[in-house]
Design an enzyme around this catalytic site. Sequence first.
Site: not given
Ligand code: GEM
Ligand code: ZN
Length: 375
Positions: A335, A166, A169, A259
């Site tokens: 994250e 993303h 980020e 992320h």
């Molecule tokens: C998230 S990660 C997806 C959700 N993962 C879990 N295990 N709940 C995404 O891609 O939506 C990462 C992000 O966007 O930073």
């Molecule tokens: Zn992300």
Amino acid sequence: MYITSAFDSGNIEVLSVESPNAIELKIRPDTNSEFFQWFHFKLVSAHQEEHVLTIKDVAGAAYPKGWENYQAVASYDREHWFRVPTEFNGSELVIRHTPEQESVYFAYFAPYSWERHQDLLQWAQQSAWVRQEHLGETLDGREMSLLVVGEPAEGKRNIWVTARQHPGETMAEWFIEGLLEHLLNEDEPVSRQLLEQALFYIVPNMNPDGSVRGHLRTNAIGVNLNREWAEPSLERSPEVFHVLRKMNEVGVDCFLDVHGDEAIPYNFIAGCEGIPSYDKRHEQLEEAFRTAYLAATPEFQVTHGYERDAPGTANLTVASAAVGERFNCLAFTIEMPFKDNDDLPDPYQGWSDSRSRQFGRDTLKAVLDVLPMLR
Ligand code: GEM
Ligand code: ZN
């Protein structure tokens, strides 16, 4: 007064610039997408008074809760970023700042430029431990680059780290910069022990096109790469296609996908508890990593984060779930916050590029602690 975003990762639309206290702006959504939240622009003004910059219609952003208690970042030199008074009134984001110089940059988080990315690759390549590999091209024709760190040898584990699927980020690529600085520092005992036992496969930027285009979440044609890991394609998601092909070629013993999170003001990880093959061993391995991470840095915590997936409900289009299942390995989404770490708040910078770099460095100790358990 003049406002521009005509530069690498720039994103803003100017609606009106009536006076210093009446500047109206809008964030441009990702191409072919409804996602928006990333902004990055420059203000040039000779007025020495408070400027009020109102970004309109932000309630429709990808993560509206990301605006609550959020403070924008600003910089005069594009190196040092600080937080500025920002208020979300339910529909607008209002930034107030009295410039101390004739021009100032504003952004959602400290930007990580394509030039800096290219410098990072070439800097790392100067190390005898590093090989730079071309994996393939993105849809805009940019390079997907891989850094392989370590000396191949029988029995070594393959540790994969990807960042910035993303593109907005940007903390993810700052994290990689810190991790690489530590890993390539031959005076660091953690790094020396790691490179005796492991090879690192590092992709510092998974989404070059989205980064340069000033996107929050998608690639050049509006595809969210973190929903492409079940069936990536050269047409939609060449970024994922090329990386997964290399993973299949060399194998994966541990995977970290880095992320940033818009809303949750903490550092946290999300694991593989919902994948079909999840078992006691995998659970114990994940718990060992969480324990090691808590010991490695007070910036990490396990109280706040995403809801854990119920058994068998993981979304296997998401990188950490797909790779954890495909390679039966430890796999986490890491994250960091766009806001601050509320366990260790810093009013001046909030969460920042330098704290992201330090967090990347500290992550290596957690990896070292679980290395013997990976297989
Ligand atoms: C998230 S990660 C997806 C959700 N993962 C879990 N295990 N709940 C995404 O891609 O939506 C990462 C992000 O966007 O930073
Ligand atoms: Zn992300």
